[in-house]
Motif scaffolding. Structure first.
Motif, mmCIF file in Angstrom:
data_model
loop_
_atom_site.group_PDB
_atom_site.id
_atom_site.type_symbol
_atom_site.label_atom_id
_atom_site.label_comp_id
_atom_site.label_asym_id
_atom_site.label_seq_id
_atom_site.Cartn_x
_atom_site.Cartn_y
_atom_site.Cartn_z
ATOM 1 N N ALA A 89 32.595 40.900 51.423
ATOM 2 C CA ALA A 89 34.030 40.728 51.677
ATOM 3 C C ALA A 89 34.854 41.375 50.576
ATOM 4 O O ALA A 89 35.861 42.047 50.829
ATOM 5 N N SER A 90 34.416 41.181 49.329
ATOM 6 C CA SER A 90 35.123 41.774 48.199
ATOM 7 C C SER A 90 35.089 43.305 48.287
ATOM 8 O O SER A 90 36.111 43.977 48.102
ATOM 9 N N ASN A 91 33.915 43.861 48.611
ATOM 10 C CA ASN A 91 33.792 45.324 48.751
ATOM 11 C C ASN A 91 34.638 45.850 49.906
ATOM 12 O O ASN A 91 35.297 46.886 49.792
ATOM 13 N N TYR A 92 34.608 45.128 51.024
ATOM 14 C CA TYR A 92 35.327 45.562 52.233
ATOM 15 C C TYR A 92 36.828 45.668 51.968
ATOM 16 O O TYR A 92 37.489 46.607 52.430
ATOM 17 N N TYR A 93 37.360 44.716 51.212
ATOM 18 C CA TYR A 93 38.807 44.703 50.938
ATOM 19 C C TYR A 93 39.165 45.428 49.646
ATOM 20 O O TYR A 93 40.289 45.316 49.148
ATOM 21 N N GLY A 94 38.212 46.191 49.096
ATOM 22 C CA GLY A 94 38.521 47.017 47.925
ATOM 23 C C GLY A 94 38.510 46.279 46.607
ATOM 24 O O GLY A 94 39.219 46.665 45.670
ATOM 25 N N ASN A 95 37.702 45.201 46.513
ATOM 26 C CA ASN A 95 37.589 44.412 45.278
ATOM 27 C C ASN A 95 38.961 44.062 44.698
ATOM 28 O O ASN A 95 39.285 44.392 43.537
ATOM 29 N N PRO A 96 39.783 43.385 45.489
ATOM 30 C CA PRO A 96 41.184 43.149 45.086
ATOM 31 C C PRO A 96 41.358 42.264 43.863
ATOM 32 O O PRO A 96 42.366 42.378 43.165
ATOM 33 N N SER A 97 40.379 41.394 43.561
ATOM 34 C CA SER A 97 40.544 40.498 42.406
ATOM 35 C C SER A 97 40.573 41.275 41.097
ATOM 36 O O SER A 97 41.126 40.804 40.088
ATOM 37 N N LYS A 98 40.003 42.493 41.073
ATOM 38 C CA LYS A 98 40.001 43.312 39.856
ATOM 39 C C LYS A 98 41.402 43.781 39.480
ATOM 40 O O LYS A 98 41.651 44.135 38.331
ATOM 41 N N ASN A 99 42.293 43.781 40.472
ATOM 42 C CA ASN A 99 43.659 44.255 40.243
ATOM 43 C C ASN A 99 44.639 43.113 39.992
ATOM 44 O O ASN A 99 45.849 43.335 39.946
ATOM 45 N N LEU A 100 44.111 41.894 39.838
ATOM 46 C CA LEU A 100 44.946 40.714 39.619
ATOM 47 C C LEU A 100 44.509 39.995 38.355
ATOM 48 O O LEU A 100 43.362 40.136 37.906
ATOM 49 N N LEU A 108 43.522 36.744 37.867
ATOM 50 C CA LEU A 108 43.132 35.616 38.710
ATOM 51 C C LEU A 108 42.623 34.461 37.855
ATOM 52 O O LEU A 108 41.720 34.633 37.028
ATOM 53 N N VAL A 109 43.195 33.265 38.070
ATOM 54 C CA VAL A 109 42.793 32.066 37.333
ATOM 55 C C VAL A 109 42.338 31.007 38.327
ATOM 56 O O VAL A 109 43.062 30.666 39.270
ATOM 57 N N LEU A 132 34.238 37.678 42.875
ATOM 58 C CA LEU A 132 35.610 37.651 42.358
ATOM 59 C C LEU A 132 35.601 37.785 40.840
ATOM 60 O O LEU A 132 34.698 37.287 40.160
ATOM 61 N N VAL A 133 36.625 38.438 40.304
ATOM 62 C CA VAL A 133 36.759 38.606 38.859
ATOM 63 C C VAL A 133 37.862 37.674 38.375
ATOM 64 O O VAL A 133 39.043 37.884 38.667
ATOM 65 N N PHE A 134 37.471 36.636 37.650
ATOM 66 C CA PHE A 134 38.438 35.667 37.125
ATOM 67 C C PHE A 134 38.816 36.016 35.690
ATOM 68 O O PHE A 134 37.953 36.306 34.858
ATOM 69 N N GLU A 135 40.123 35.953 35.407
ATOM 70 C CA GLU A 135 40.567 36.129 34.028
ATOM 71 C C GLU A 135 40.459 34.825 33.265
ATOM 72 O O GLU A 135 40.382 34.807 32.039
ATOM 73 N N GLY A 136 40.434 33.714 33.988
ATOM 74 C CA GLY A 136 40.318 32.422 33.328
ATOM 75 C C GLY A 136 39.962 31.336 34.314
ATOM 76 O O GLY A 136 40.091 31.503 35.527
ATOM 77 N N ALA A 137 39.494 30.204 33.760
ATOM 78 C CA ALA A 137 39.180 29.036 34.579
ATOM 79 C C ALA A 137 39.635 27.783 33.843
ATOM 80 O O ALA A 137 39.555 27.715 32.609
ATOM 81 N N ILE A 138 40.117 26.804 34.619
ATOM 82 C CA ILE A 138 40.639 25.546 34.064
ATOM 83 C C ILE A 138 39.837 24.392 34.639
ATOM 84 O O ILE A 138 39.625 24.315 35.863
ATOM 85 N N PHE A 139 39.394 23.471 33.782
ATOM 86 C CA PHE A 139 38.742 22.234 34.228
ATOM 87 C C PHE A 139 39.700 21.081 33.966
ATOM 88 O O PHE A 139 40.135 20.864 32.834
ATOM 89 N N THR A 140 40.019 20.309 35.020
ATOM 90 C CA THR A 140 40.968 19.200 34.885
ATOM 91 C C THR A 140 40.280 17.883 34.542
ATOM 92 O O THR A 140 40.633 17.232 33.556
#
Length: 487
Positions: free
Chosen positions: A94-105, A107-108, A193-201
Motif C-alpha cells: 500500500a505504501s509503495n502503491y501510493y508513492g510512500n507518502p509518509s516519507k514526505n510528512l 508523521l507522529v 510508514l516512516v514515523f518522525e516520532g511516537a508518543i506513549f500515554t
C-alpha cells in the motif's frame, strides 16, 4: 498504474509463479471489491480467511494473487506471490502503491490505552492554529488539512492510511498526527510508514479479549517504538509503570514527561475547576480548558511533542490555552436548573476511574454524582465487573445500561458488571437496558447542582445491536432530556 514488481518492493517473498512485470490497477484485500487487473492480497482474518476467496478474486478480474499459502491448482494466466505475512505485505504494498507518502510528512504516532484521541486531535488543532497545513488520523475522523473524511477504526487498514497520506501530500500537508492502536500494530497496518516520532500515554486494562494477556498487549504497543529510526523521537509518560518499557529497544532519541517523577518535561497542577485548570510548565503558568489529572498529562504530551517538532516554547504555551476539548471527552453541559451533564468516552476501568476521580475532586460534596454506564459487547469481558465496582464505589447512584451490545445480550453484559458491585453499594444501582431510558431516568433523579456522567460512548453517534447501527448521540440526548425537564 504501477507494475507488480514496483508494488512488491521491500516485501519478503517466499515464492513467485508468473511475471511480476504486469501492470496493476488497484490493490484489494476484499474479494468483493476486486476489479480488472487488480492484485488480490489474501489475509487470514479473525472472522474469514482471504485464501478461501482467491478463485472469486480471479473471476472478478484479478491478475495477481499475494498469499501466505499457494493454492494447489495454479491458473497459468495469473501471477502468484507467496509471502510470510499477508498483513505486513499489504501494508508495504500500500505504501509503495501510493508513492510512500509518509516519507514526505512529519508523521507522529500516538499510542496508549487512554488519551490517544485527545493528544492526536489537539496536536492537529495546535499546529493548525500555528499556521501549518496538518493531517489527522483518529478514532473520530480523518482530516486532510481542512477536509474531513469518515473513519471506522482507530487505526484504519493500510490502504486507507496510505490513500489519505497521499491526499495529504497532494494538499501540501507538513505534519500528521495519527492514533496507533494495539490492533493496528498487531495487524501490521503501520508497516512501511516512516514515523518522525511516537508518543506513549499510558497503559491499563483493555483489549484482553484480543491480546489474551496484559504482557502481550504491552509488548504490542512497544513495537511502535522498536521500529523507530535513530532520527525519530520517542516520548513516554514515565509516571506510568510501563513508560520505560517502551524505550528499552528503540533506536530513537528518548524523552520523558511526568507530573510526579523527574522527567525531561514536567508539569504541576495549580488549580482545577469545572471550566479548566491552571498548569505550570517550564516555569510558566498556562490555563487549559481541559480539566483533570489525565488531561494535564495530555497537555504535557502535546507541549513536549510541539517542542520536539521545533515550535517556539512560549508560542506553544499560548496555543495550549486556546485548545478546545475533543468531542465526547469530558464534554459537559449545564442546564438551566444547574444540573451538570458530562459525556465521556471512558470505556475502560482506568478511564472511568480518572473521570469519576476528577468529578469528585471538583465537587463541593453536597452534589450527587449519577453515573450511566455500560460495557460493549464482543469485547473484553474481564473488565465488566471492574467497571461495575469503580462506578458504584465513586458515584452516589449508578444506572447500568447498554453500550454497543453488538451480538451479545445486553442483560447478560449488565449482570456481569453487577457482579463487581460490593454489597454495601448494591442499593446505589439500577439496571435499565434501554440506554435512552437510562439517561432519562438519570435526568429525572438529578436535583439542582447534581452531576450526571454518561460514560462509554463519548463521540459515537450510533448504537450497534446485532449488526444494526441506529442513530444515538449521548450528548445530544442528555441535552434534550434536561431541556425537557424545564418545560
Amino acid at each position: 498504474m504501477k507494475t507488480l514488481k514496483d508494488i512488491l518492493y521491500g516485501v519478503g517473498l517466499s515464492a513467485v509463479s508468473g511475471s511480476t512485470s504486469i501492470m496493476v490497477n488497484h490493490i484489494c484485500f476484499d474479494s468483493r471489491k476486486v476489479g480488472q487487473d487488480d492484485v488480490f492480497v489474501a489475509i487470514k482474518g479473525l472472522v474469514a480467511d482471504g485464501h478461501q476467496f482467491i478463485d472469486k478474486a480471479i473471476a472478478s478480474g484479478a491478475k495477481s494473487i499475494v498469499c501466505e499459502e499457494l493454492p494447489k491448482k495454479f491458473d497459468n494466466d495469473i501471477t502468484y506471490v507467496q509471502v510470510d505475512n499477508g498483513n505486513k505485505a499489504l501494508a508495504i504494498m500500500a505504501s509503495n502503491y501510493y508513492g510512500n507518502p509518509s516519507k514526505n510528512l512529519r508523521l507522529v504516532g500516538v499510542t496508549g490505552t487512554n488519551g490517544k484521541t485527545t493528544v492526536s486531535s489537539l496536536l492537529y488543532q495546535l499546529f493548525k492554529k500555528a499556521g501549518f497545513k496538518v493531517g489527522l488520523i483518529s478514532t473520530i475522523k480523518i482530516m486532510v488539512d481542512n477536509k474531513e473524511y469518515a473513519t471506522t477504526h482507530t487505526t484504519p487498514d493500510a490502504l486507507t492510511i496510505n490513500k489519505h497520506l497521499q491526499l495529504m501530500n497532494d494538499e501540501g500537508v507538513e505534519y500528521c498526527f495519527m492514533e496507533v492502536s494495539s490492533h493496528g500494530i498487531h495487524q501490521k497496518r503501520t508497516e512501511g510508514l516512516v514515523f518522525e516520532g511516537a508518543i506513549f500515554t499510558n497503559l491499563s486494562h483493555d483489549h484482553l479479549d484480543y491480546h489474551k494477556t496484559f504482557a502481550e498487549y504491552r509488548d504490542t504497543k512497544k513495537r511502535l517504538f522498536d521500529q523507530l529510526s535513530k532520527k525519530a523521537f520517542a516520548l513516554t509518560n514515565i509516571d506510568d509503570k510501563n513508560g520505560l518499557v517502551m524505550l528499552q529497544n528503540t533506536s530513537a532519541r528518548k524523552y520523558t514527561y511526568a507530573l510526579k517523577s523527574y522527567a525531561n518535561y514536567r508539569a504541576q497542577i495549580l488549580e482545577n475547576q469545572f471550566n479548566g485548570q491552571l498548569l505550570k510548565m517550564d516555569d510558566h503558568e498556562v490555563w487549559s480548558k481541559l480539566i483533570g489529572d489525565f488531561n494535564a498529562y495530555n497537555m504535557l504530551a502535546i507541549y513536549a511533542t510541539a517542542d520536539l517538532l521545533g515550535l517556539e516554547k512560549l508560542e506553544i504555551l499560548r496555543l495550549l490555552s486556546e485548545l478546545e476539548n475533543v468531542d465526547g471527552r469530558f464534554q459537559y453541559y449545564i442546564s438551566k436548573e444547574k444540573i451538570t451533564a458530562i459525556v465521556d468516552y471512558a470505556h475502560t476501568p482506568d478511564a472511568l476511574k480518572n473521570v469519576l476521580d476528577t468529578i469528585n475532586t471538583l465537587r463541593t460534596g453536597n452534589e450527587n454524582v449519577i453515573t450511566v454506564v455500560g460495557c460493549g459487547g464482543d469485547r473484553d469481558k474481564s473488565k465488566r465487573p471492574v467497571m461495575g465496582h469503580i462506578a458504584t464505589a465513586l458515584s452516589n447512584k449508578v444506572i447500568f445500561t447498554s453500550d454497543n451490545p453488538r451480538s451479545e445480550s445486553p442483560t447478560v453484559i449488565i449482570e456481569e458488571m453487577e457482579a463487581g458491585v460490593e454489597a454495601q453499594n448494591a442499593n446505589k444501582t439500577l439496571s435499565i437496558v434501554n440506554r435512552k431510558q437510562a439517561i432519562k431516568t438519570a435526568c429525572q433523579l438529578a436535583a439542582t447542582h447534581d452531576i450526571i456522567l454518561v460514560a462509554g460512548k463519548g463521540h459515537e453517534t450510533y448504537q450497534e445491536t446485532n449488526g444494526v447501527r441506529e442513530d444515538f448521540d449521548d450528548f445530544k440526548i442528555v441535552k434534550e432530556l434536561l431541556a425537557d425537564l424545564n418545560k
